[in-house]
Design a protein around this motif. Sequence first.
Motif, PDB file in Angstrom:
ATOM      1  N   PRO A   1       3.460  -5.082  -3.773  1.00  0.00           N
ATOM      2  CA  PRO A   1       3.720  -5.491  -5.155  1.00  0.00           C
ATOM      3  C   PRO A   1       5.031  -4.959  -5.719  1.00  0.00           C
ATOM      4  N   GLU A   2       5.488  -3.802  -5.220  1.00  0.00           N
ATOM      5  CA  GLU A   2       6.733  -3.219  -5.716  1.00  0.00           C
ATOM      6  C   GLU A   2       7.941  -4.106  -5.430  1.00  0.00           C
ATOM      7  N   ASP A   3       7.767  -5.088  -4.512  1.00  0.00           N
ATOM      8  CA  ASP A   3       8.878  -5.980  -4.173  1.00  0.00           C
ATOM      9  C   ASP A   3       9.085  -7.075  -5.215  1.00  0.00           C
ATOM     10  N   LEU A   4       8.146  -7.225  -6.148  1.00  0.00           N
ATOM     11  CA  LEU A   4       8.302  -8.233  -7.191  1.00  0.00           C
ATOM     12  C   LEU A   4       9.451  -7.861  -8.119  1.00  0.00           C
ATOM     13  N   PRO A   5      10.118  -8.844  -8.711  1.00  0.00           N
ATOM     14  CA  PRO A   5      11.208  -8.546  -9.657  1.00  0.00           C
ATOM     15  C   PRO A   5      10.699  -7.691 -10.812  1.00  0.00           C
TER      16      PRO A   5
ATOM     17  N   ASN B   1      -0.249 -11.111   0.935  1.00  0.00           N
ATOM     18  CA  ASN B   1       0.376 -10.117   1.801  1.00  0.00           C
ATOM     19  C   ASN B   1       1.145 -10.825   2.917  1.00  0.00           C
ATOM     20  N   LYS B   2       2.433 -10.552   2.998  1.00  0.00           N
ATOM     21  CA  LYS B   2       3.282 -11.204   3.988  1.00  0.00           C
ATOM     22  C   LYS B   2       2.949 -10.761   5.404  1.00  0.00           C
ATOM     23  N   ASN B   3       2.472  -9.531   5.545  1.00  0.00           N
ATOM     24  CA  ASN B   3       2.183  -8.987   6.878  1.00  0.00           C
ATOM     25  C   ASN B   3       0.794  -8.347   6.919  1.00  0.00           C
TER      26      ASN B   3
ATOM     27  N   GLU C   1      -0.805  -4.305 -13.357  1.00  0.00           N
ATOM     28  CA  GLU C   1      -1.517  -3.443 -12.408  1.00  0.00           C
ATOM     29  C   GLU C   1      -2.117  -4.301 -11.297  1.00  0.00           C
ATOM     30  N   PHE C   2      -1.506  -4.235 -10.126  1.00  0.00           N
ATOM     31  CA  PHE C   2      -1.995  -5.005  -8.983  1.00  0.00           C
ATOM     32  C   PHE C   2      -2.982  -4.180  -8.163  1.00  0.00           C
TER      33      PHE C   2
ATOM     34  N   ARG D   1      -4.048  -6.662 -15.083  1.00  0.00           N
ATOM     35  CA  ARG D   1      -3.614  -6.336 -16.446  1.00  0.00           C
ATOM     36  C   ARG D   1      -2.269  -7.007 -16.726  1.00  0.00           C
ATOM     37  N   GLU D   2      -2.255  -7.915 -17.687  1.00  0.00           N
ATOM     38  CA  GLU D   2      -0.994  -8.573 -18.030  1.00  0.00           C
ATOM     39  C   GLU D   2      -0.014  -7.558 -18.601  1.00  0.00           C
ATOM     40  N   GLY D   3       1.199  -7.587 -18.095  1.00  0.00           N
ATOM     41  CA  GLY D   3       2.198  -6.649 -18.589  1.00  0.00           C
ATOM     42  C   GLY D   3       3.474  -6.717 -17.778  1.00  0.00           C
ATOM     43  N   LEU D   4       4.404  -5.830 -18.106  1.00  0.00           N
ATOM     44  CA  LEU D   4       5.687  -5.773 -17.419  1.00  0.00           C
ATOM     45  C   LEU D   4       5.523  -5.191 -16.021  1.00  0.00           C
ATOM     46  N   ASN D   5       6.316  -5.708 -15.105  1.00  0.00           N
ATOM     47  CA  ASN D   5       6.297  -5.180 -13.742  1.00  0.00           C
ATOM     48  C   ASN D   5       7.428  -4.174 -13.564  1.00  0.00           C
ATOM     49  N   ALA D   6       7.104  -3.051 -12.956  1.00  0.00           N
ATOM     50  CA  ALA D   6       8.102  -2.015 -12.673  1.00  0.00           C
ATOM     51  C   ALA D   6       7.554  -1.110 -11.582  1.00  0.00           C
ATOM     52  N   PRO D   7       8.425  -0.457 -10.816  1.00  0.00           N
ATOM     53  CA  PRO D   7       7.953   0.476  -9.790  1.00  0.00           C
ATOM     54  C   PRO D   7       7.373   1.730 -10.425  1.00  0.00           C
TER      55      PRO D   7
END
Length: 219
Positions: free
Chosen positions: A48-52, A65-67, A211-212, A80-86
């Motif tokens: 999930p951290e790879d998302l923009p 999952n790619k792999n 939150e993934f 949880r709907e919200g902003l994505n960030a590492p």
Amino acid sequence: MEKSNGGLELDIVTNNTFDNDDIKETIVGYGKNFSTIEKYLTEAIEKPEDLPTGQVIEGGKIIWNKNPVIGGYVGWVNIREGLNAPSWKPKVNYTVGQEIKAKPDNGNIYRCVTAGKSMVHSPTFLVGEGVEFYDANGNKWFPNYNYQVNDVIFAVNGSKLYYYICETAGITGTSEPIWSSVLPSSTVVDGSVVWRKEATVKWKQVGISSEFRPFGKVE
């Protein structure tokens, strides 16, 4: 045609629109629907951290999952709907404007408002709209004290603009070093202790975080 209520907002024919829907427009609309669904089902990443970052992600969004591997998961779902960030990480140089989610997760996003280097241990992430605080976990300097590697101290005057991390364990001297004479990211000898001076990050709460969670364990 109408838009579906789900997150994909597909074009659909309903009892309310059937009499007025144009056949050609309906066929084109359903073609676009298939493209949207295909993109939704084939969107795959390694984590999930790879998302923009910086974009709002709706609740229920699924990422594949790619792999996938045995014992792993087929994907992740956002609960949880919200902003994505590492997530916050230790010993990272953060610049003004960078955003992170609290670690451990508390449901919020924080933006760097004063550049610096994060500490070894996660700070206490304060909660409150617009609240600001330093990425600070440490105590004031003490004389003749036995410090260990990665211990963190602040100047006796209480300033948290900079922190000092122990790189060589030992016992401090009887007098506090003159911190103002030490350049950022450089070291100073204090008795048998060696300190490195780093700028302290300041964070500001700016919103809710996504939150993934993984789903579909591969047996």
